[in-house]
Design an enzyme around this catalytic site. Structure first.
Site, short mmCIF file in Angstrom:
data_model
loop_
_atom_site.label_atom_id
_atom_site.label_comp_id
_atom_site.label_asym_id
_atom_site.label_seq_id
_atom_site.Cartn_x
_atom_site.Cartn_y
_atom_site.Cartn_z
CE LYS A 48 103.73 102.88 -24.36
NZ LYS A 48 103.52 104.10 -25.15
CB SER A 263 96.35 99.16 -19.19
OG SER A 263 97.41 98.46 -19.80
#
Ligand SMILES: Cc1ncc(COP(=O)(O)O)c(C=O)c1O
Length: 301
Positions: A48, A263
């Site tokens: 991110k 994830s």
């Protein structure tokens, strides 16, 4: 005089590494190679950092925001940490809205960078509630929402950096790309870039099975599907259970030395399923962040 990079300039160009044990003898015999792209090596620790830098610098370049302004974002964690880092470097006030059931490490990392947190009751509806509140605060004039779910500068970061790095580092040999899907910024941007180089490259999205909680990713209800999501950019989706993703996160650390988040391990579970049907494939999956961000959840105990 020698020139040195700033911290911002160290975002991206993450390592791409070959898994040695988990793919097993069957994949080796069929000529399949599985590569992890280690996004946890970014300065604020996740994939991110790329969209955080992209959303802030591009809005600044367009004259929509200037240092000293207040930025608002609903985030389940990693985006908030990335935004808090970039806001700190560039001099913005950062308000982050998130459900109150997210891990303590994440919250502490955001406040370390100077961001202010607004915790919403998870019982009120989790991320959907947080996203609605961010837009309400913007309407009340409390700051500018970057809106990673609808902001084209999110996938653009991956179109311009993550995708080209994968193409370069595989010498164009990549045949499959696998990513977990949250905002879908990673999979959208990388898919567009890789398919522009070779339309035959197959793109696979991993999402949690019904009832599974995997931080950072969601199977969104129709009304909350990210506006940046284009189903045409994903060839196949694989549903991964929380239990399978957590077990794989432990294996990634213990067998490959890759200490990654849940994830990331979910993306590997999907990659291994796809690999079962393939020969001579070069499969790249995204390792979104590092395992230390999940220690307090007990998943590695
Ligand atoms: C841990 C984790 N995994 C996966 C993702 C998914 O990435 P994207 O939002 O680009 O789909 C995120 C996004 O927030 C994340 O924090």
């Amino acid at each position: 005089m020698k020139s040195y990079p700033t911290l911002e300039q160290t975002i991206g160009n993450t390592p791409l590494v070959r898994l040695q044990r988990i793919p097993g003898a069957a994949n080796a015999a069929r000529g399949n190679v599985i590569l992890g792209k280690l996004e946890g090596n970014n300065p604020a620790g996740s994939v991110k950092d790329r969209p955080a830098l992209s959303m802030i610098t591009r809005a600044e370049a367009r004259g929509e925001i200037k240092p000293g302004d207040t930025l608002i974002e609903a985030t389940s964690g990693n985006t908030g940490i990335g935004l808090a880092l970039v806001a700190a470097i560039r001099g913005y006030r950062m308000l982050l809205i998130m459900p109150d059931n997210l891990s303590l490490e994440r919250r502490a990392a955001m406040t370390a960078y100077g961001a202010e947190l607004i915790l919403t009751p998870a019982s009120e509806g989790g991320m959907e509630y947080a996203r609605d509140l961010a837009l309400k605060m913007q309407a009340e004039g409390k700051g500018k929402v970057l809106d990673q779910f609808a902001n084209p500068d999110n996938p653009l970061a991956h179109f311009e950096s993550t995708g080209p790095e994968i193409w370069r580092d595989t010498g164009g040999e990549v045949t499959h790309f696998v990513s977990a899907m949250g905002t879908t910024g990673t999979i959208m941007g990388v898919s567009r870039y890789l398919k522009s180089q070779n339309p035959a490259i197959q793109v696979v999205g991993a999402q949690p099975t019904e009832g599974s909680q995997i931080p950072g990713i969601r199977k969104w209800p129709e009304a909350y599907l990210p506006a940046i999501f284009d189903p045409a950019a994903v060839d196949r989706t694989e549903s991964v259970s929380q239990a399978d993703a957590e077990a794989m996160a432990r294996r990634l650390a213990a067998e490959e030395g890759i200490f990654a988040g849940i994830s990331s391990a979910g993306a590997l579970v999907a990659a291994l399923r796809v690999a079962e049907e393939l020969s001579n494939a070069t499969i790249v999956f995204i390792v979104c962040d590092r395992g230390d961000r999940y220690l307090s959840t007990g998943v590695f105990n």
